[in-house]
Design a protein around this motif. Structure first.
Motif, PDB file in Angstrom:
ATOM      1  N   SER A   1       0.836  -1.220   0.000  1.00  0.00           N
ATOM      2  CA  SER A   1       0.000   0.000   0.000  1.00  0.00           C
ATOM      3  C   SER A   1       0.857   1.250   0.000  1.00  0.00           C
ATOM      4  N   VAL A   2       2.024   1.206   0.651  1.00  0.00           N
ATOM      5  CA  VAL A   2       2.911   2.373   0.659  1.00  0.00           C
ATOM      6  C   VAL A   2       3.453   2.618  -0.738  1.00  0.00           C
ATOM      7  N   ILE A   3       3.877   1.588  -1.414  1.00  0.00           N
ATOM      8  CA  ILE A   3       4.421   1.731  -2.774  1.00  0.00           C
ATOM      9  C   ILE A   3       3.340   2.255  -3.703  1.00  0.00           C
ATOM     10  N   LYS A   4       2.138   1.683  -3.585  1.00  0.00           N
ATOM     11  CA  LYS A   4       1.042   2.089  -4.473  1.00  0.00           C
ATOM     12  C   LYS A   4       0.642   3.546  -4.249  1.00  0.00           C
TER      13      LYS A   4
ATOM     14  N   THR B   1       2.713   2.416  -9.830  1.00  0.00           N
ATOM     15  CA  THR B   1       2.412   0.984  -9.920  1.00  0.00           C
ATOM     16  C   THR B   1       2.582   0.349  -8.553  1.00  0.00           C
ATOM     17  N   ASP B   2       1.887  -0.759  -8.379  1.00  0.00           N
ATOM     18  CA  ASP B   2       2.067  -1.541  -7.149  1.00  0.00           C
ATOM     19  C   ASP B   2       2.747  -2.874  -7.427  1.00  0.00           C
ATOM     20  N   ASN B   3       3.298  -2.988  -8.659  1.00  0.00           N
ATOM     21  CA  ASN B   3       4.049  -4.193  -9.012  1.00  0.00           C
ATOM     22  C   ASN B   3       5.529  -3.983  -8.659  1.00  0.00           C
ATOM     23  N   PHE B   4       5.974  -4.705  -7.650  1.00  0.00           N
ATOM     24  CA  PHE B   4       7.375  -4.539  -7.256  1.00  0.00           C
ATOM     25  C   PHE B   4       7.877  -5.856  -6.660  1.00  0.00           C
ATOM     26  N   HIS B   5       9.203  -5.988  -6.594  1.00  0.00           N
ATOM     27  CA  HIS B   5       9.808  -7.123  -5.892  1.00  0.00           C
ATOM     28  C   HIS B   5      11.079  -6.648  -5.195  1.00  0.00           C
ATOM     29  N   ILE B   6      11.444  -7.394  -4.188  1.00  0.00           N
ATOM     30  CA  ILE B   6      12.645  -7.081  -3.377  1.00  0.00           C
ATOM     31  C   ILE B   6      13.524  -8.329  -3.331  1.00  0.00           C
ATOM     32  N   THR B   7      14.809  -8.141  -3.617  1.00  0.00           N
ATOM     33  CA  THR B   7      15.807  -9.234  -3.459  1.00  0.00           C
ATOM     34  C   THR B   7      16.827  -8.800  -2.409  1.00  0.00           C
TER      35      THR B   7
ATOM     36  N   LYS C   1      14.216   8.994  -8.303  1.00  0.00           N
ATOM     37  CA  LYS C   1      14.697   9.690  -7.109  1.00  0.00           C
ATOM     38  C   LYS C   1      13.844   9.307  -5.892  1.00  0.00           C
ATOM     39  N   LEU C   2      12.501   9.293  -6.172  1.00  0.00           N
ATOM     40  CA  LEU C   2      11.595   8.967  -5.083  1.00  0.00           C
ATOM     41  C   LEU C   2      11.852   7.542  -4.566  1.00  0.00           C
ATOM     42  N   LEU C   3      12.078   6.601  -5.504  1.00  0.00           N
ATOM     43  CA  LEU C   3      12.307   5.212  -5.088  1.00  0.00           C
ATOM     44  C   LEU C   3      13.628   5.099  -4.315  1.00  0.00           C
ATOM     45  N   GLU C   4      14.632   5.894  -4.730  1.00  0.00           N
ATOM     46  CA  GLU C   4      15.899   5.880  -3.987  1.00  0.00           C
ATOM     47  C   GLU C   4      15.677   6.412  -2.575  1.00  0.00           C
TER      48      GLU C   4
END
Length: 868
Positions: free
Chosen positions: A53-56, A61-67, A170-173
């Motif tokens: 919900s924070v990403i969205k 987009t709300d499609n994401f993954h974390i490694t 920038k925002l994602l960083e």
């Protein structure tokens, strides 16, 4: 108007500022939400779900993954929001993330923003492997903890209208910086929670074990108390009924036992008696016939039994429970829902059962109670047996008390007699012990007592290496002559006097013992030096050589003493006595009346003697002997009248040996009889071969035999039977005996000679002139030939008196019926002198040397020895 225009111009700026404000507020709100998540969530899966919900909220987009890096420092998928993308990413091997956009972000340590065309370009440049993802826009930034990259967060867009730009990057960083902190906090909290859970689980398990152990210990304490109470009841209760009641009470403290009974079998197991029975619902008779009940089942199985409903559980000898279903054939059904019993066993015999049961509760008794009841039953068995024994004893005592009172007077009288008998027995036992450890004649310690004392000294020596002691082995000279001449009574008096003299030569702490015959031993303890031993040995020799006055006779003797100084080289008393005995024989060989200390050379002589004996036995077994023959001729015309058979040992390593080198061993060991028997057989075979010979058909053969043939029990009969079996011409045999054959058993030997004479063989006295040469042998014995010893013949060279003696012997021969044979004739001059003196026959190297007979056959029986 101007104000309105100015205001209209400010509206776009205000809208832009409002939008930025709203975005900043949204970012601040999202970061605050992210911080709250990191503070409240304890599970990473919950954190990642809330992160969607924070990403969205912040991005398009709300499609994401974390490694994230795993424990092997490899990238691994931690979370993926899109199921389709997740299935694609899960196909990535952890070792091949470098061929993906995520791997490029991680390796380049920088954000990557690309659309579909740019992604395809990377594939063309071989920086990226094409995957089946359908995303049209991709944005990924590294997750950093300080300067260390710990993973990657990436966004995917599947809509061409929703493209990522630099602002999104920038925002994602910015979000990634806070996200790492949040992930660390949640992971730490998750690990903490897991540790708390694990610790709580371990504490719970430990607490359960402690509770179980406490319960078991309480149970063990309770069992112990019950067993102690049973023992106390057994010791303090004399009435069996009271004993069973008290036993019931104690068992009830251990397990539910309102319904409790003791069952005992009859001697033939046909009846069961119930000496004690307590039941809530039923009464039972005192006994019943052996049938198919649970009591009988426990007796037959010999094992503790638990019945719960339709389940039968037994406890094997190894402590394992065995389960089976109850059937109609198992046992006669009972009303109890739970039954627990164990057999009562005494010395392997089952004599009853003790049992408890419950009518209402199927789980009144557990499997663990089987082990308890088995353990308790052993003690109950012991207690019942003890109580029954005590009861039987009490009844027996009561029955006997009256009879005892009636017989008290009689027993008192008998008791006095018994005390006298016991005292006599004690004295007899003391006397038997004394006699078992002392010599009956001299009252000295015997071999058994001496050996015990010597073994003690050896053990003491191991603990105290500086301790010195010695053993003296004493043999008396001429004792046998005294015993044979004056009789055994004089011999006994002589030994008693010897013991008294030896006792004067030793100290109080020394041990003087008689081993047997004329052999005495002394253990000299606590010595300072060898001079102490020599002093005692010298005193003994001086004492023994003094004259003895016995029954009007003055006797003389000497002592030969062998001394063994004892040290750590000895393992037992036998070795010490062996060496002292060897030293004593060395003293006797050196001239008697002296002492000799044992040294290793004597052991070598013993070993050589043992080796000779062993080799001699092997020689007999392997037929290593042969006979040589020396002619016996008439001195007047040199005509051969016969031969003397002489034995040679063809030793495998030493060559041809004469009897002087081994005959003594044959005499000592008794092998001489076997040897002489073989010689008789072989000589008889030679006589048979001569029957067809013109040259030798009338010649005789002389065979030298030992005195054992005359004096040893049944040996003379065996000798005559042997000659009968091997020849029909016993008259062609001359059996030669020397003076030693008659010196000890004169009458017995003379009787044997006469029997041989009657049988038909000829007899000769051998080696005459070498010893005492009594004239009694010339007229009192049935000899047909007197053989003059070679040592006597040698003296004729310069002694005319001995030549006169030969002539006198010849003259006596005409009167007493014997003829002279001279041995050892080695010259013509000697031959002439003997003819002049009247000697008729002779043998020696001048006449003929000994040699083997031509065409001689090898003997088929055991080989034996003769003199040279």
């Amino acid at each position: 108007m101007n104000d309105n225009v100015l205001a209209a111009r400010q509206i776009p700026k205000l809208k832009s500022l409002l939008k930025k404000y709203r975005q900043a507020r949204s970012i601040q709100s999202s970061l605050l939400q992210l911080s709250e998540l990191a503070s409240s969530v304890t599970c990473m899966d919950d954190f990642y779900s809330a992160l969607e919900s924070v990403i969205k909220t912040l991005l398009v987009t709300d499609n994401f993954h974390i490694t994230l890096l795993n424990s092997d420092s490899k990238l691994a998928l931690a979370h993926c929001q899109n199921p389709i993308e997740k299935s694609i990413l899960e196909k990535h091997d952890v070792n091949h993330w470098e061929n993906s956009l995520t791997g490029l972000v991680f390796s380049q340590l920088a954000p990557i923003l690309c659309n579909e065309e740019e992604k395809n370009a990377l594939v063309s440049e071989h920086q990226l492997t094409m995957h089946s993802s359908t995303c049209v826009g991709w944005l990924g930034v590294p997750l950093k903890r300080g300067t260390q990259v710990i993973g990657v967060i990436a966004l995917q867009s599947y809509d061409h209208k929703l493209a990522f730009d630099d602002r999104d990057s920038k925002l994602l960083e910015f979000i990634a910086e806070h996200l790492v902190t949040a992930i660390d906090r949640v992971q730490n909290r998750e690990r903490l929670e897991k540790n708390i859970v694990l610790r709580t689980q371990k504490l719970t398990e430990t607490n359960q074990k402690l509770e179980q152990e406490i319960a078991e210990r309480k149970k063990a304490v309770q069992i112990h108390k019950v067993l102690l109470a049973i023992s106390e009841i057994t010791a303090t209760t004399s009435n069996l009924d009271q004993f069973y009641q008290a036993l019931h009470k104690e068992i009830n403290n251990l397990i539910p036992a309102n319904n409790f009974y003791i069952a005992l079998t009859s001697q033939n197991n046909q009846w069961i008696d119930f000496p004690y029975y307590q039941d809530d619902k039923h009464d039972i008779s005192a006994s019943r016939v052996f049938s198919n009940g649970l009591t009988e089942l426990a007796i037959n199985s010999g094992e503790p039994i638990l019945v719960r409903g339709n389940e039968l559980i037994t406890l094997n000898e190894d402590g394992r429970a065995k389960y089976e279903r109850c059937t109609a054939k198992t046992f006669k059904r009972v009303a109890s829902k739970s039954w627990l019993g164990a057999p009562l066993i005494d010395q392997g015999r089952i004599f009853g059962v003790f049992a408890v049961h419950h009518y209402d509760d199927e789980n009144a008794y557990q499997i663990s109670d089987l082990e308890i009841i088995k353990f308790v039953s052993q003690h109950i068995s012991t207690a019942i047996v003890r109580m029954k024994t005590q009861s039987d004893i009490q009844k027996s005592n009561e029955a006997l008390e009256k009879a005892i009172n009636d017989r008290t007077q009689e027993l008192q009288s008998t008791n006095l007699n018994l005390r006298m008998q016991i005292e006599e027995r004690r004295k007899a036992e003391a006397q038997l012990y004394y006699e078992a450890h002392h010599d009956a004649l001299t009252k000295l310690p015997n071999r058994a007592m001496f050996t015990d004392r010597l073994n003690y000294s050896l053990r003491h020596l191991k603990r105290h290496p500086s301790h010195q002691f010695a053993v003296l082995f004493i043999d008396l000279d001429r004792f046998k002559m005294i015993n044979d001449t004056l009789g055994h009574h004089a011999g006994d008096l002589f030994l008693v006097e010897i013991a008294a003299r030896l006792q004067e030569c030793v100290r109080d702490n020394d041990i003087l013992a008689r081993l047997g015959g004329d052999e005495f031993v002394i253990l000299l303890d606590s010595l300072q030096s060898e001079e102490d031993v020599e002093d005692v040995a010298g005193r003994i020799i001086n004492k023994i050589e003094q004259a003895f006055e016995l029954d009007g006779h003055t006797l003389y003797s000497n002592a030969s003493i062998g001394i063994s100084m004892c040290g750590n080289q000895y393992k037992n008393s036998n070795e010490i006595l062996r060496d002292a005995d060897a030293a004593m024989y060395q003293a006797k060989s050196l001239g008697r009346g002296r002492y000799v200390f044992f040294d290793e050379s004597m052991r070598e002589q013993l070993i050589a003697s043992m080796t000779l004996e062993q080799e001699l036995r092997v020689a007999i077994k392997e037929k290593q002997f042969e006979l040589h023959y020396q002619k016996i001729s008439e001195l007047e015309n040199t005509k051969t009248i016969g031969f003397e058979a002489l034995l040679r040992w063809n030793h495998p390593t030493k060559g041809l040996l004469t009897p002087s080198e081994f005959l003594f061993m044959a005499e000592e060991t008794g092998m001489i009889l076997d040897i002489e028997n073989w010689v008789i057989r072989d000589v008889c075979s030679q006589l048979k071969r001569w029957q067809d010979s013109q040259e030798y058909k009338n010649e005789f053969i002389g065979v030298n035999l030992s005195g054992r043939q005359l004096t040893q029990a049944n040996q003379l009969t065996k000798l005559i039977d042997l000659i009968k079996e091997n020849t029909i011409e016993p008259q062609r045999l001359i059996l030669e005996f020397n003076e030693s054959a008659f010196s000890q058993h004169t009458e017995l030997a003379l009787k044997g000679l006469r029997k041989l004479k009657e049988f038909g063989v000829k007899l000769a006295l051998d080696d005459y002139g070498a010893g005492l040469s009594s004239f009694n042998f010339l007229h009192g014995y049935p000899f047909e030939f007197i053989k003059l010893d070679r040592s006597f013949i040698k003296t004729l060279n310069g002694d005319n008196e001995n030549l006169s003696l030969v002539k006198a012997l010849h003259d006596l021969g005409a009167k007493f019926g014997y003829r002279l044979v001279a041995e050892g004739i080695e010259s013509e001059d000697m031959l002439k002198k003997l003819k002049t003196a009247g000697c008729e026959f002779g043998q020696g190297y001048h006449i003929s040397r000994p040699s083997k007979m031509k065409e001689e056959t090898e003997p088929t029986n055991i080989i034996n020895v003769m003199k040279a």
